[in-house]
Scaffold this motif. Structure first.
Motif, mmCIF file in Angstrom:
data_model
loop_
_atom_site.group_PDB
_atom_site.id
_atom_site.type_symbol
_atom_site.label_atom_id
_atom_site.label_comp_id
_atom_site.label_asym_id
_atom_site.label_seq_id
_atom_site.Cartn_x
_atom_site.Cartn_y
_atom_site.Cartn_z
ATOM 1 N N TYR A 231 85.713 -5.830 -62.241
ATOM 2 C CA TYR A 231 84.863 -6.681 -63.057
ATOM 3 C C TYR A 231 85.070 -8.142 -62.683
ATOM 4 O O TYR A 231 86.063 -8.500 -62.045
ATOM 5 C CB TYR A 231 85.184 -6.474 -64.539
ATOM 6 C CG TYR A 231 84.026 -6.693 -65.475
ATOM 7 C CD1 TYR A 231 82.807 -6.058 -65.274
ATOM 8 C CD2 TYR A 231 84.156 -7.524 -66.585
ATOM 9 C CE1 TYR A 231 81.751 -6.237 -66.148
ATOM 10 C CE2 TYR A 231 83.103 -7.710 -67.474
ATOM 11 C CZ TYR A 231 81.899 -7.061 -67.244
ATOM 12 O OH TYR A 231 80.855 -7.247 -68.107
ATOM 13 N N HIS B 192 89.279 -5.855 -67.021
ATOM 14 C CA HIS B 192 88.389 -5.316 -68.049
ATOM 15 C C HIS B 192 88.844 -3.909 -68.413
ATOM 16 O O HIS B 192 89.275 -3.131 -67.548
ATOM 17 C CB HIS B 192 86.940 -5.295 -67.554
ATOM 18 C CG HIS B 192 85.931 -5.146 -68.639
ATOM 19 N ND1 HIS B 192 85.565 -3.930 -69.153
ATOM 20 C CD2 HIS B 192 85.205 -6.078 -69.321
ATOM 21 C CE1 HIS B 192 84.653 -4.104 -70.105
ATOM 22 N NE2 HIS B 192 84.416 -5.395 -70.222
ATOM 23 N N SER C 35 82.530 -13.486 -74.471
ATOM 24 C CA SER C 35 83.085 -14.137 -73.283
ATOM 25 C C SER C 35 83.178 -15.640 -73.521
ATOM 26 O O SER C 35 82.277 -16.242 -74.114
ATOM 27 C CB SER C 35 82.192 -13.860 -72.062
ATOM 28 O OG SER C 35 82.501 -14.748 -71.005
ATOM 29 N N GLU D 87 78.610 -10.115 -72.185
ATOM 30 C CA GLU D 87 79.474 -10.059 -73.355
ATOM 31 C C GLU D 87 79.445 -11.362 -74.146
ATOM 32 O O GLU D 87 79.870 -12.401 -73.657
ATOM 33 C CB GLU D 87 80.899 -9.714 -72.929
ATOM 34 C CG GLU D 87 80.983 -8.367 -72.217
ATOM 35 C CD GLU D 87 82.401 -7.987 -71.845
ATOM 36 O OE1 GLU D 87 83.346 -8.661 -72.309
ATOM 37 O OE2 GLU D 87 82.558 -7.011 -71.076
ATOM 38 N N GLN E 33 80.713 -10.690 -66.889
ATOM 39 C CA GLN E 33 81.187 -10.814 -68.264
ATOM 40 C C GLN E 33 80.373 -11.858 -69.024
ATOM 41 O O GLN E 33 79.977 -11.643 -70.170
ATOM 42 C CB GLN E 33 82.673 -11.185 -68.277
ATOM 43 C CG GLN E 33 83.305 -11.099 -69.660
ATOM 44 C CD GLN E 33 84.806 -11.305 -69.627
ATOM 45 O OE1 GLN E 33 85.291 -12.293 -69.081
ATOM 46 N NE2 GLN E 33 85.551 -10.375 -70.193
ATOM 47 N N CYS F 239 88.217 -10.586 -62.995
ATOM 48 C CA CYS F 239 88.910 -10.528 -64.276
ATOM 49 C C CYS F 239 89.247 -9.082 -64.610
ATOM 50 O O CYS F 239 88.672 -8.143 -64.061
ATOM 51 C CB CYS F 239 88.073 -11.160 -65.380
ATOM 52 S SG CYS F 239 86.524 -10.307 -65.730
#
Length: 263
Positions: free
Chosen positions: A135, A129, A147, A144, A140, A127
């Protein structure tokens, strides 16, 4: 801390068990992965025996006595200027968090395989980032809260020691080379968890349950935080894993940083 009041109610003494070893500290494949994840030589496990009955309500007293025990102190190490050194000053207080530890299978991770983090092949989905150029959806989800996959594993499950261990391995050390597939993380988590945790089978029901108590710990000297590191860092961690039946405790810890060092 409240543990100070209990010091006079129950005392614990400890003795190192140097003959107790763990295969994850010797297995070639595991050591190769730990090196790749920048954790080799910075991840340590040492076991000690203790002489009194342990109960979770005495966890602060237990931890404080552990870090102040004359048989334990010589085996404690910290890292300064990329060199392992003994603790400089006596421990005067501890911070203790009781970590849930009930899992006897890897079913906790089943949602990860079906929520979009992984491709059918087991490869981790990459993904974009803003901060980390390389990343992926797995890291994630682990780090996060916003997410979309953060709650694929429910909050109570995320608090389990099994999940904490998995997260530590996935995030790795300062120069971690992350895996493209999830299998190495899962298999290494399973191997380490099985060695650290004690279980027993009920004679009547035949049900297997965890008997270990897991404590996440930090120790402080008169100047402040001194173990496992001297500054707060998510990947600098220490756990006391207590087997109340055998009266053994394993100190399992990692110090985040650069370089491979062997205690």
């Amino acid at each position: 801390m409240s543990g100070e009041k209990c010091v006079f109610e129950q005392a614990f003494s400890f003795s190192p068990l140097p003959a107790k070893s763990f295969s994850f500290q010797q297995d070639k494949d595991t050591l190769t992965l730990l090196m790749k994840w920048s954790m080799l030589g910075r991840l340590s496990a040492q076991t000690y025996s203790f002489d009194s009955n342990f109960h979770p309500y005495s966890c602060e007293t237990f931890a404080l006595h552990f870090f102040k025990d004359p048989e334990v102190i010589p085996s404690l190490r910290n890292m300064k200027a990329r060199v392992w050194v003994p603790l400089e000053n006596p421990v005067v207080s501890v911070s203790v968090e009781l970590v849930p530890c009930t899992k006897i299978s890897m079913e906790l991770f089943d949602p990860i395989y079906s929520c979009g983090i992984l491709r059918p092949s087991g490869h981790v989905v990459k993904c974009i980032h803003d901060i980390y150029p390389d990343y992926d959806e797995l890291r994630q989800m682990l780090q996060e809260v916003d997410s979309e996959h953060y709650y694929a594993v429910e909050k109570m499950e995320r608090e389990e020691f099994l999940f904490c261990l998995f997260k530590h391995l996935c995030l790795g050390g300062e120069l971690c080379q992350y895996e493209d597939t999830i299998d190495p993380y899962i298999s290494t988590t399973k191997k380490i968890y099985k060695e650290l945790i004690s279980v027993q089978k009920d004679a009547e029901t035949k049900k297997i349950s965890v008997v270990s108590t897991v404590l996440k710990v930090s120790a402080y000297d008169e100047s402040g935080l001194c173990f496992p590191g001297t500054r707060e860092e998510e990947q600098t961690f220490a756990y006391l894993i207590v087997d109340p039946v055998k009266r053994n405790v394993t100190l399992f810890y990692h110090i985040y940083g650069v370089g491979n060092f062997i205690l």
